[in-house]
Design a protein around this motif. Structure first.
Motif, PDB file in Angstrom:
ATOM      1  N   LYS A 215      10.202 -10.892  15.580  1.00 51.68           N
ATOM      2  CA  LYS A 215       9.086 -11.608  16.202  1.00 51.68           C
ATOM      3  C   LYS A 215       7.763 -11.139  15.616  1.00 51.68           C
ATOM      4  CE  LYS A 215      11.428 -12.190  20.677  1.00 51.68           C
ATOM      5  NZ  LYS A 215      11.559 -13.653  20.575  1.00 51.68           N
TER       6      LYS A 215
ATOM      7  N   VAL B 120       4.155 -10.234  16.372  1.00 55.13           N
ATOM      8  CA  VAL B 120       3.365  -9.808  17.529  1.00 55.13           C
ATOM      9  C   VAL B 120       2.161  -8.995  17.059  1.00 55.13           C
ATOM     10  CG1 VAL B 120       3.377  -8.499  19.693  1.00 55.13           C
ATOM     11  CG2 VAL B 120       5.435  -9.719  18.957  1.00 55.13           C
ATOM     12  N   ASP B 121       0.974  -9.400  17.534  1.00 56.96           N
ATOM     13  CA  ASP B 121      -0.253  -8.642  17.231  1.00 56.96           C
ATOM     14  C   ASP B 121      -0.424  -8.354  15.740  1.00 56.96           C
ATOM     15  OD1 ASP B 121      -0.872  -8.560  19.944  1.00 56.96           O
ATOM     16  OD2 ASP B 121       0.268  -6.706  20.237  1.00 56.96           O
ATOM     17  N   LYS B 122      -0.335  -9.398  14.955  1.00 57.65           N
ATOM     18  CA  LYS B 122      -0.545  -9.317  13.509  1.00 57.65           C
ATOM     19  C   LYS B 122       0.486  -8.444  12.792  1.00 57.65           C
ATOM     20  CE  LYS B 122      -5.544 -10.070  13.877  1.00 57.65           C
ATOM     21  NZ  LYS B 122      -6.891  -9.572  13.528  1.00 57.65           N
ATOM     22  N   GLY B 123       1.651  -8.308  13.395  1.00 55.40           N
ATOM     23  CA  GLY B 123       2.720  -7.537  12.759  1.00 55.40           C
ATOM     24  C   GLY B 123       4.085  -8.019  13.222  1.00 55.40           C
ATOM     25  N   TRP B 124       5.113  -7.632  12.499  1.00 60.29           N
ATOM     26  CA  TRP B 124       6.474  -8.039  12.824  1.00 60.29           C
ATOM     27  C   TRP B 124       7.182  -6.932  13.589  1.00 60.29           C
ATOM     28  CZ3 TRP B 124       8.128 -12.920  12.090  1.00 60.29           C
ATOM     29  CH2 TRP B 124       7.414 -13.715  11.188  1.00 60.29           C
ATOM     30  N   THR B 125       7.947  -7.300  14.611  1.00 64.75           N
ATOM     31  CA  THR B 125       8.746  -6.337  15.368  1.00 64.75           C
ATOM     32  C   THR B 125      10.190  -6.839  15.436  1.00 64.75           C
ATOM     33  OG1 THR B 125       8.299  -7.414  17.508  1.00 64.75           O
ATOM     34  CG2 THR B 125       6.779  -5.672  16.801  1.00 64.75           C
TER      35      THR B 125
END
Length: 349
Positions: A93, A95-100
């Motif tokens: 996903k 999220v917040d300008k990054g991938w998790t």
């Protein structure tokens, strides 16, 4: 597509998913409880614990890979199928300008995505071989992955609802649900379905997970008792490691086995309730394999360690073994079935 081809394709799809899920999750099921306390604390044990957790993130890829093997896909087809499976799992996903990455994603949606990808790959059927490296990643990888993501909210909503229902019923009717879940998982484990996938799909935990593990243990001992007199000792012994799926073909060809399985699972389900045997989503579906069930159940127990281990020995070994010996002796004596139904047949014969 005729009935036989459809049946074989469905079986290949289920077997591929089952293998991918088990291979991806069994290290965590066996060692996760032992290594979890070291996470984030530094040192070699923390590194090992992190590796075990990270390995589970590969489950969607493995589902795609093993399914590709079942359908005898070539290299690039296998790669795009694995990629589509990971994309459709929803594990990744932004999220917040990054991938998790969130765990294994939704495994039911992963399987749905794999099915879509298989259909598209078969429809393409290598029409333009010189363009395979361009067409297949887009048509067989990204497109089914995208379609899987579009299905994800509905599928995840359904599985979450099912999980909540099970959790609610184990609270208001714990004895009935413990028995039912024990029976359900005792039968799932001898079919092409993956008990681990089902456990993850509905996110069972607590008493439900403990009952699921004991249901699988009941099946293991049922098959061990049946196998002991008609198979080489190595086959019988391997049931504790390879699991009940070793005799899956025997069960599917002799559904009368359902009788002892249901009786034995119901009894251990009662004991799961009486001793409040619990577990986690990660352990549910493995039973006694790698001691995943007992070790996870132990972490939820309080009081004397000696008493707790004696309880675990009672519910995970003594009760299912004694009940299995009794039911097998009784049912063969009254002529409900013959012991030969447990005779292992090699697939290459």
């Amino acid at each position: 597509m005729n009935k036989e081809v459809l049946k074989k394709s469905l079986n290949n799809w289920l077997q591929g998913a089952s293998m991918g899920i088990v291979v991806g999750l069994i290290p965590g099921a066996i060692l996760g409880t032992l290594t979890a306390p070291f996470l984030g604390k530094g040192g070699i044990m923390a590194l090992i614990a992190g590796a075990i957790v990270a390995y589970q993130f590969c489950v969607p890829f493995m589902v795609g890979y093993f399914t590709a093997l079942q359908f005898k896909l070539n290299g690039i087809e296998s790669a795009v199928l694995a990629g589509a499976a990971f994309l459709g799992s929803g594990a990744l996903k932004f999220v917040d300008k990054g991938w998790t990455i969130k765990g294994t994603g939704d495994l039911i949606n992963t399987m749905l995505t794999v099915a879509i990808a298989l259909v598209l790959i078969k429809l393409y059927n290598n029409r333009w071989k010189s363009l395979n490296i361009v067409v297949l990643p887009l048509f067989g990888g990204v497109l089914p992955g995208l379609l899987g993501l579009l299905c994800l909210p509905a599928v995840s909503g359904f599985t979450a609802l099912l999980g909540s229902l099970i959790k609610h019923l184990t609270t208001v009717q714990p004895l009935i649900m413990a028995v039912l879940i024990s029976i359900i998982f005792s039968l799932i484990i001898v079919t092409p379905l993956s008990s681990v996938a089902i456990a993850y799909a509905v996110s069972i935990s607590g008493l439900a997970a403990g009952a699921a593990n004991l249901g699988i243990v009941a099946t293991v001992f049922t098959l061990v008792c049946g196998s002991y007199m008609v198979n080489p000792k190595g086959i019988t012994f391997s049931l504790f490691f390879a699991g009940p799926k070793l005799l899956m073909a025997n069960y599917l060809q002799n559904l009368i086995m359902t009788v002892p399985l249901v009786i034995n699972a119901a009894v251990v389900g009662v004991f799961a309730y009486l001793f409040n045997i619990q577990g986690t989503t990660q352990s549910a579906g493995f039973g006694i394999t790698g001691l995943a069930g007992p070790l996870n159940a132990y972490t939820f127990m309080s009081g004397s360690s000696l008493i707790n281990w004696l309880i675990l020995l009672l519910v995970f070994v003594v009760v299912p073994l004694v009940v299995s010996i009794f039911t097998h002796s009784l049912l063969t004596k009254v002529g409900l079935y013959k012991a030969e139904i447990y005779q292992y047949q090699r697939a290459d014969k």
